[in-house]
Design a protein around this motif. Structure first.
Motif, PDB file in Angstrom:
ATOM      1  N   PHE A 179      -3.638  31.258 -31.002  1.00 31.31           N
ATOM      2  CA  PHE A 179      -4.929  31.976 -30.948  1.00 31.31           C
ATOM      3  C   PHE A 179      -4.847  32.299 -29.128  1.00 31.31           C
ATOM      4  N   THR A 180      -5.645  33.094 -29.044  1.00 34.75           N
ATOM      5  CA  THR A 180      -6.041  33.852 -27.597  1.00 34.75           C
ATOM      6  C   THR A 180      -7.191  33.204 -26.896  1.00 34.75           C
ATOM      7  N   ILE A 181      -7.217  32.698 -25.705  1.00 36.26           N
ATOM      8  CA  ILE A 181      -8.533  32.466 -25.049  1.00 36.26           C
ATOM      9  C   ILE A 181      -8.561  33.484 -23.913  1.00 36.26           C
ATOM     10  N   GLN A 182      -9.811  34.233 -24.025  1.00 39.15           N
ATOM     11  CA  GLN A 182      -9.997  35.157 -23.346  1.00 39.15           C
ATOM     12  C   GLN A 182     -10.470  34.754 -21.817  1.00 39.15           C
ATOM     13  N   LYS A 183     -10.376  35.465 -20.967  1.00 40.00           N
ATOM     14  CA  LYS A 183     -10.819  35.139 -19.486  1.00 40.00           C
ATOM     15  C   LYS A 183     -12.313  34.278 -19.350  1.00 40.00           C
ATOM     16  N   ASN A 184     -13.151  34.856 -20.159  1.00 34.63           N
ATOM     17  CA  ASN A 184     -14.560  34.098 -20.362  1.00 34.63           C
ATOM     18  C   ASN A 184     -14.400  32.644 -21.177  1.00 34.63           C
ATOM     19  N   GLY A 185     -13.297  32.412 -21.796  1.00 32.25           N
ATOM     20  CA  GLY A 185     -13.188  30.997 -22.446  1.00 32.25           C
ATOM     21  C   GLY A 185     -13.509  31.459 -24.066  1.00 32.25           C
ATOM     22  N   ARG A 186     -13.820  32.646 -24.446  1.00 29.64           N
ATOM     23  CA  ARG A 186     -13.994  32.779 -25.772  1.00 29.64           C
ATOM     24  C   ARG A 186     -12.482  32.995 -26.455  1.00 29.64           C
ATOM     25  N   VAL A 187     -12.549  32.556 -27.849  1.00 31.74           N
ATOM     26  CA  VAL A 187     -11.331  32.209 -28.609  1.00 31.74           C
ATOM     27  C   VAL A 187     -11.253  33.530 -29.256  1.00 31.74           C
ATOM     28  N   ILE A 188     -10.272  34.480 -29.440  1.00 29.96           N
ATOM     29  CA  ILE A 188     -10.134  35.577 -30.157  1.00 29.96           C
ATOM     30  C   ILE A 188      -8.472  35.487 -31.072  1.00 29.96           C
ATOM     31  N   VAL A 189      -8.713  36.279 -31.890  1.00 27.88           N
ATOM     32  CA  VAL A 189      -7.319  36.489 -32.921  1.00 27.88           C
ATOM     33  C   VAL A 189      -6.822  34.802 -33.233  1.00 27.88           C
ATOM     34  N   PRO A 190      -7.784  34.125 -33.740  1.00 20.99           N
ATOM     35  CA  PRO A 190      -7.014  32.576 -34.168  1.00 20.99           C
ATOM     36  C   PRO A 190      -6.491  33.207 -35.414  1.00 20.99           C
ATOM     37  N   ARG A 191      -5.061  32.468 -35.776  1.00 23.14           N
ATOM     38  CA  ARG A 191      -4.298  32.813 -36.973  1.00 23.14           C
ATOM     39  C   ARG A 191      -3.543  31.557 -37.246  1.00 23.14           C
ATOM     40  N   LEU A 192      -3.175  31.521 -38.621  1.00 25.91           N
ATOM     41  CA  LEU A 192      -2.532  30.365 -39.051  1.00 25.91           C
ATOM     42  C   LEU A 192      -0.705  30.758 -39.051  1.00 25.91           C
ATOM     43  N   LEU A 193      -0.165  29.977 -38.279  1.00 28.33           N
ATOM     44  CA  LEU A 193       1.559  30.346 -38.449  1.00 28.33           C
ATOM     45  C   LEU A 193       2.091  29.651 -39.180  1.00 28.33           C
ATOM     46  N   ASN A 194       1.795  28.277 -39.379  1.00 31.23           N
ATOM     47  CA  ASN A 194       2.712  27.659 -40.459  1.00 31.23           C
ATOM     48  C   ASN A 194       1.484  26.673 -41.213  1.00 31.23           C
ATOM     49  N   SER A 195       1.533  26.887 -42.363  1.00 31.75           N
ATOM     50  CA  SER A 195       0.535  26.039 -43.334  1.00 31.75           C
ATOM     51  C   SER A 195       0.694  24.753 -43.508  1.00 31.75           C
ATOM     52  N   SER A 196      -0.333  23.922 -43.562  1.00 34.12           N
ATOM     53  CA  SER A 196      -0.162  22.341 -43.659  1.00 34.12           C
ATOM     54  C   SER A 196       0.261  21.853 -45.018  1.00 34.12           C
ATOM     55  N   GLY A 197       0.182  23.018 -45.963  1.00 35.12           N
ATOM     56  CA  GLY A 197       0.377  22.718 -47.211  1.00 35.12           C
ATOM     57  C   GLY A 197      -0.957  22.607 -48.180  1.00 35.12           C
ATOM     58  N   ASP A 198      -2.072  22.715 -47.621  1.00 39.43           N
ATOM     59  CA  ASP A 198      -3.336  22.588 -48.149  1.00 39.43           C
ATOM     60  C   ASP A 198      -4.248  23.306 -47.656  1.00 39.43           C
ATOM     61  N   GLU A 199      -4.768  24.393 -48.496  1.00 35.07           N
ATOM     62  CA  GLU A 199      -5.731  25.372 -47.978  1.00 35.07           C
ATOM     63  C   GLU A 199      -6.989  24.696 -47.077  1.00 35.07           C
ATOM     64  N   ARG A 200      -7.453  23.717 -47.525  1.00 34.86           N
ATOM     65  CA  ARG A 200      -8.650  22.932 -46.810  1.00 34.86           C
ATOM     66  C   ARG A 200      -8.154  22.562 -45.598  1.00 34.86           C
ATOM     67  N   LEU A 201      -7.123  22.042 -45.337  1.00 29.56           N
ATOM     68  CA  LEU A 201      -6.723  21.752 -43.860  1.00 29.56           C
ATOM     69  C   LEU A 201      -6.512  23.018 -43.119  1.00 29.56           C
ATOM     70  N   ASP A 202      -5.795  23.943 -43.734  1.00 36.77           N
ATOM     71  CA  ASP A 202      -5.457  25.237 -43.059  1.00 36.77           C
ATOM     72  C   ASP A 202      -6.852  25.803 -42.399  1.00 36.77           C
ATOM     73  N   LYS A 203      -7.959  25.908 -43.441  1.00 33.07           N
ATOM     74  CA  LYS A 203      -9.107  26.473 -43.034  1.00 33.07           C
ATOM     75  C   LYS A 203      -9.807  25.832 -41.998  1.00 33.07           C
ATOM     76  N   GLU A 204      -9.797  24.462 -42.179  1.00 29.89           N
ATOM     77  CA  GLU A 204     -10.256  23.542 -41.204  1.00 29.89           C
ATOM     78  C   GLU A 204      -9.763  23.761 -39.851  1.00 29.89           C
ATOM     79  N   ALA A 205      -8.515  24.003 -39.543  1.00 23.29           N
ATOM     80  CA  ALA A 205      -7.742  24.201 -38.584  1.00 23.29           C
ATOM     81  C   ALA A 205      -8.220  25.394 -37.676  1.00 23.29           C
ATOM     82  N   LEU A 206      -8.449  26.540 -38.410  1.00 21.29           N
ATOM     83  CA  LEU A 206      -8.956  27.744 -37.802  1.00 21.29           C
ATOM     84  C   LEU A 206     -10.410  27.446 -37.324  1.00 21.29           C
ATOM     85  N   ALA A 207     -11.078  26.885 -38.390  1.00 23.63           N
ATOM     86  CA  ALA A 207     -12.680  26.672 -38.124  1.00 23.63           C
ATOM     87  C   ALA A 207     -12.698  25.859 -36.700  1.00 23.63           C
ATOM     88  N   MET A 208     -11.951  24.761 -36.688  1.00 24.23           N
ATOM     89  CA  MET A 208     -11.985  23.859 -35.181  1.00 24.23           C
ATOM     90  C   MET A 208     -11.834  24.800 -34.097  1.00 24.23           C
TER      91      MET A 208
END
Length: 93
Positions: free
Chosen positions: A27-56
């Motif tokens: 992910f990218t943190i902008q100068k103002n602290g906002r997160v942009i472009v969050p993406r999953l590079l490698n899966s945990s093997g479980d969709e629920r965990l992957d979604k939570e990692a991005l939601a976090m």
């Protein structure tokens, strides 16, 4: 790291099912602290965990502003987010 750790949740259904894994996010943190472009590079093997990692990342945003003395408009970060049910090991990620 502490801000991310506070925003981390273990999906209830994944915990109940005993699912563990490590999702790698970028992910990218902008100068103002906002997160942009969050993406999953490698899966945990479980969709629920992957979604939570991005939601976090979204829950943790905004981060502190990037200090002007760094001379950067954004920071690109890649992090492994570990979901473990082992109670004897305490890891932030």
């Amino acid at each position: 790291m502490a801000k991310l750790a506070r925003a981390k949740r273990y999906p209830r259904s994944a915990r109940k099912d005993g699912v563990t894994g490590t999702a790698t996010v970028r992910f990218t943190i902008q100068k103002n602290g906002r997160v942009i472009v969050p993406r999953l590079l490698n899966s945990s093997g479980d969709e629920r965990l992957d979604k939570e990692a991005l939601a976090m990342l979204q829950r943790a945003s905004p981060f502190p502003r990037i200090p002007a003395e760094l001379g950067e408009n954004s920071l690109d970060l890649t992090l492994p987010i570990e979901f473990s049910l082992n109670k004897t090991t305490r890891k932030l990620f």
